[in-house]
Design an enzyme around this catalytic site. Structure first.
Site, PDB file in Angstrom:
ATOM      1  N   LYS A   1      -6.223  48.437  36.008  1.00  0.00           N
ATOM      2  CA  LYS A   1      -7.389  47.908  35.284  1.00  0.00           C
ATOM      3  C   LYS A   1      -7.299  48.239  33.796  1.00  0.00           C
ATOM      4  CE  LYS A   1     -11.366  50.312  35.162  1.00  0.00           C
ATOM      5  NZ  LYS A   1     -11.968  50.600  33.850  1.00  0.00           N
TER       6      LYS A   1
ATOM      7  N   ASP B   1     -10.299  60.432  34.674  1.00  0.00           N
ATOM      8  CA  ASP B   1     -10.632  59.420  35.690  1.00  0.00           C
ATOM      9  C   ASP B   1     -10.313  59.877  37.100  1.00  0.00           C
ATOM     10  OD1 ASP B   1      -9.681  56.573  33.583  1.00  0.00           O
ATOM     11  OD2 ASP B   1     -11.405  57.920  33.555  1.00  0.00           O
TER      12      ASP B   1
HETATM   13  C1  EPZ Z   1     -10.504  54.610  28.313  1.00  0.00           C
HETATM   14  O1  EPZ Z   1     -11.833  54.600  27.821  1.00  0.00           O
HETATM   15  C2  EPZ Z   1     -10.603  54.172  29.782  1.00  0.00           C
HETATM   16  N1  EPZ Z   1     -11.171  52.850  29.850  1.00  0.00           N
HETATM   17  C3  EPZ Z   1     -11.484  55.160  30.543  1.00  0.00           C
HETATM   18  O2  EPZ Z   1     -11.475  54.789  31.919  1.00  0.00           O
HETATM   19  C4  EPZ Z   1     -10.894  56.545  30.428  1.00  0.00           C
HETATM   20  O3  EPZ Z   1     -11.756  57.474  31.027  1.00  0.00           O
HETATM   21  C5  EPZ Z   1     -10.704  56.928  28.939  1.00  0.00           C
HETATM   22  O4  EPZ Z   1      -9.924  55.927  28.268  1.00  0.00           O
HETATM   23  C6  EPZ Z   1     -10.006  58.259  28.768  1.00  0.00           C
HETATM   24  O5  EPZ Z   1      -8.806  58.283  29.429  1.00  0.00           O
HETATM   25  C7  EPZ Z   1     -10.362  51.776  29.646  1.00  0.00           C
HETATM   26  O6  EPZ Z   1      -9.195  51.874  29.340  1.00  0.00           O
HETATM   27  C8  EPZ Z   1     -10.975  50.439  29.810  1.00  0.00           C
HETATM   28  P1  EPZ Z   1     -11.542  57.081  24.694  1.00  0.00           P
HETATM   29  P2  EPZ Z   1     -12.162  54.739  26.251  1.00  0.00           P
HETATM   30  O7  EPZ Z   1     -11.789  56.196  23.536  1.00  0.00           O
HETATM   31  O8  EPZ Z   1     -11.194  53.913  25.493  1.00  0.00           O
HETATM   32  C9  EPZ Z   1     -14.792  59.701  22.336  1.00  0.00           C
HETATM   33  C10 EPZ Z   1     -12.371  54.314  34.042  1.00  0.00           C
HETATM   34  O9  EPZ Z   1     -12.981  55.010  34.869  1.00  0.00           O
HETATM   35  N2  EPZ Z   1     -14.712  58.645  21.279  1.00  0.00           N
HETATM   36  O10 EPZ Z   1     -10.231  57.727  24.804  1.00  0.00           O
HETATM   37  O11 EPZ Z   1     -13.576  54.516  26.061  1.00  0.00           O
HETATM   38  C11 EPZ Z   1     -15.482  59.174  23.594  1.00  0.00           C
HETATM   39  O12 EPZ Z   1     -16.865  59.200  23.497  1.00  0.00           O
HETATM   40  C12 EPZ Z   1     -12.716  54.419  32.551  1.00  0.00           C
HETATM   41  O13 EPZ Z   1     -11.471  53.523  34.336  1.00  0.00           O
HETATM   42  C13 EPZ Z   1     -15.405  58.809  20.113  1.00  0.00           C
HETATM   43  O14 EPZ Z   1     -16.083  59.817  19.907  1.00  0.00           O
HETATM   44  O15 EPZ Z   1     -11.837  56.295  26.042  1.00  0.00           O
HETATM   45  C14 EPZ Z   1     -14.940  60.085  24.659  1.00  0.00           C
HETATM   46  O16 EPZ Z   1     -15.691  61.245  24.725  1.00  0.00           O
HETATM   47  C15 EPZ Z   1     -13.874  55.303  32.285  1.00  0.00           C
HETATM   48  N3  EPZ Z   1     -15.340  57.817  19.187  1.00  0.00           N
HETATM   49  C16 EPZ Z   1     -13.530  60.357  24.178  1.00  0.00           C
HETATM   50  O17 EPZ Z   1     -13.499  60.049  22.787  1.00  0.00           O
HETATM   51  C17 EPZ Z   1     -14.620  56.671  19.380  1.00  0.00           C
HETATM   52  O18 EPZ Z   1     -14.594  55.788  18.512  1.00  0.00           O
HETATM   53  C18 EPZ Z   1     -12.466  59.544  24.903  1.00  0.00           C
HETATM   54  O19 EPZ Z   1     -12.710  58.182  24.722  1.00  0.00           O
HETATM   55  C19 EPZ Z   1     -13.905  56.525  20.570  1.00  0.00           C
HETATM   56  C20 EPZ Z   1     -13.969  57.522  21.529  1.00  0.00           C
END
Ligand code: EPZ
Length: 418
Positions: free
Chosen positions: A22, A305
């Site tokens: 996904k 995850d």
């Molecule tokens: C991706 O989400 C995945 N989703 C998530 O999977 C996964 O948990 C996550 O990466 C971490 O591995 C998809 O790929 C569609 P991040 P994403 O940006 O891109 C903070 C699942 O269950 N952050 O690495 O949203 C954020 O709040 C899903 O399949 C900021 O602060 O993850 C978080 O605490 C859930 N500012 C952390 O970084 C930003 O601009 C990680 O987020 C971006 C993120």
């Protein structure tokens, strides 16, 4: 709305073949917007999030057709850079379209992303990166408006290796005339799959060591076809399903090199795992051992995850486990639900302490998010009696044919849709 009805107490036996990932499919579908010619994406999982992303592409004017196990997308006919409010608000990954739209049209507009509430999930790092590329970004009345073609010739350092920000900025940089270098990018395998797709379409993205990615400027996208990599989180979830039921399952099509942290954890919990090529043969212990300390981290650390599923496993362990969730600030909602099933656990901030109990009992529980929902179903497979997992449609966001797949390996599970 949907629910899963599970009668527990049966060790799983048999074989499962995993689907495409996904979290690779979603950014790759968005990246198709960069290419004004048809692309074919196979091994694409049929999930509600993927269907919604395909719907957004159609609303932007793309032709999208499901063919065999994949999608044929032609973004040549795309004419607008404004995402549809409702559809885009339904999935967080709609934000992934900002980068490709900027790279293609020099403009993009979208509602602030929605998605499951495992944390605040800001997009400040995405927008900061766009601004560093010379894009004008306005955030007003719940919408993000971006204007201006990304300018290359820059180095963009990410404060945190965010998966989404890395993907969005790489796609925006594909539209620049000069090279862009991303410093401290995420290292998740889904990012490399996105880069492989873009390179197949004529762009040029390369990792320079583990802390930099260079995107060559002045390239144009052309037709291509791509096979999406196997889903490591789906693989991991079924590994834990075998472990928690004390079963013996052969999981086909996984990639062990993407699962190192999880495999080590499951062996620590007492699982016997044999690997041959892409086959993972797992045997669960009668009762798992506790995990002294498990912390979630960006890849290659232990994946957030998989935290919920391993949390469920720890509820029936011999001793006390400690889990630390470092990636999201609100990803322990399953703890309170597992307590309804007799689990002995408590959560303080980003730490959970889980005292293993001899057995769980069936109960009515609710899936608050995708992975938490899957974890409750796994606990139901172990529990005595009947478990009902409500809001099971949240599990559909990330697992194709979840109940049927578990039934194929002997689970007493059925689904009811209202
Ligand atoms: C991706 O989400 C995945 N989703 C998530 O999977 C996964 O948990 C996550 O990466 C971490 O591995 C998809 O790929 C569609 P991040 P994403 O940006 O891109 C903070 C699942 O269950 N952050 O690495 O949203 C954020 O709040 C899903 O399949 C900021 O602060 O993850 C978080 O605490 C859930 N500012 C952390 O970084 C930003 O601009 C990680 O987020 C971006 C993120």
């Amino acid at each position: 709305m949907a629910k899963l009805i599970i009668e527990g107490g049966r060790p799983l036996k048999g074989q499962i073949t995993v689907h495409g990932a996904k979290n690779a499919a979603l950014p790759i579908l968005a990246a198709a917007m960069l290419i004004p010619e048809p692309v074919r994406i196979t091994n694409c999982p049929r999930l509600t999030d993927v269907e919604n992303m395909a719907g957004i592409l159609q609303a932007l004017g793309c032709r999208v057709d499901w063919v065999e196990d994949g999608l044929l997308i032609d973004a040549g006919s795309a004419r607008t850079a404004e995402l549809p409010e409702v559809l885009a608000g339904s999935i967080r990954s709609s934000v992934f379209l900002l980068g490709p739209l900027l790279g293609r049209f020099g403009a993009a507009e979208a509602p602030f992303p929605g998605g499951c509430d495992i944390g605040n999930r800001p997009v400040d790092l995405h927008l900061k990166g766009f601004r560093a590329m010379g894009v004008k970004v306005d955030e007003a009345s719940g919408r993000i408006r971006c204007l201006g073609r990304p300018r290359g010739g820059t180095e963009i350092a990410l404060e945190y290796p965010s998966v989404g920000a890395t993907e969005n900025l790489l796609m925006a940089a594909c539209g620049a005339e000069e090279d862009t270098v991303l410093v401290n990018p995420a290292r998740e395998p889904e990012i490399d799959d996105l880069m492989a797709f873009l390179n197949g379409a004529g762009f040029d993205l390369k990792r320079e060591g583990s802390s930099r990615i260079r995107v060559r400027g002045g390239r144009r996208g052309h037709s291509t076809s791509h096979v999406i990599l196997p889903d490591r989180i789906e693989t991991g979830t079924y590994l834990v399903a075998a472990a928690i039921t004390g079963g013996h399952v052969l999981i086909r099509g996984g990639r062990k090199e993407h699962l190192s942290a999880l495999l080590m954890t499951l062996r620590e919990a007492g699982c016997r795992i044999r690997i041959e090529g892409t086959d993972l043969d797992v045997e669960g212990p009668e009762r798992p051992r506790e995990l002294r300390r498990l912390v979630t981290l960006p890849y290659p650390g232990f994946p957030t995850d998989m935290q919920s599923q391993v949390f469920a496993l720890c509820t029936v362990a011999k001793g006390t486990s400690v889990l630390e969730e470092n990636v999201f600030e609100n990803r322990f909602c399953h703890g309170a639900e597992l307590k309804r099933m007799g689990a002995d656990c408590y959560v303080r901030g980003r730490t959970a302490v889980i005292r293993g109990v001899k057995g769980l009992r069936g109960a009515q529980v609710t899936a608050h998010d995708l992975r938490g929902g899957a974890a409750l179903a796994l606990a139901g497979l172990r529990a005595e009696g009947i478990t009902v997992v409500n809001r099971a449609e949240r599990i559909d966001r990330g697992y194709a044919k979840f109940a049927a797949t578990l039934r194929d390996v002997g689970a007493a599970i059925r689904r009811e849709d209202d």
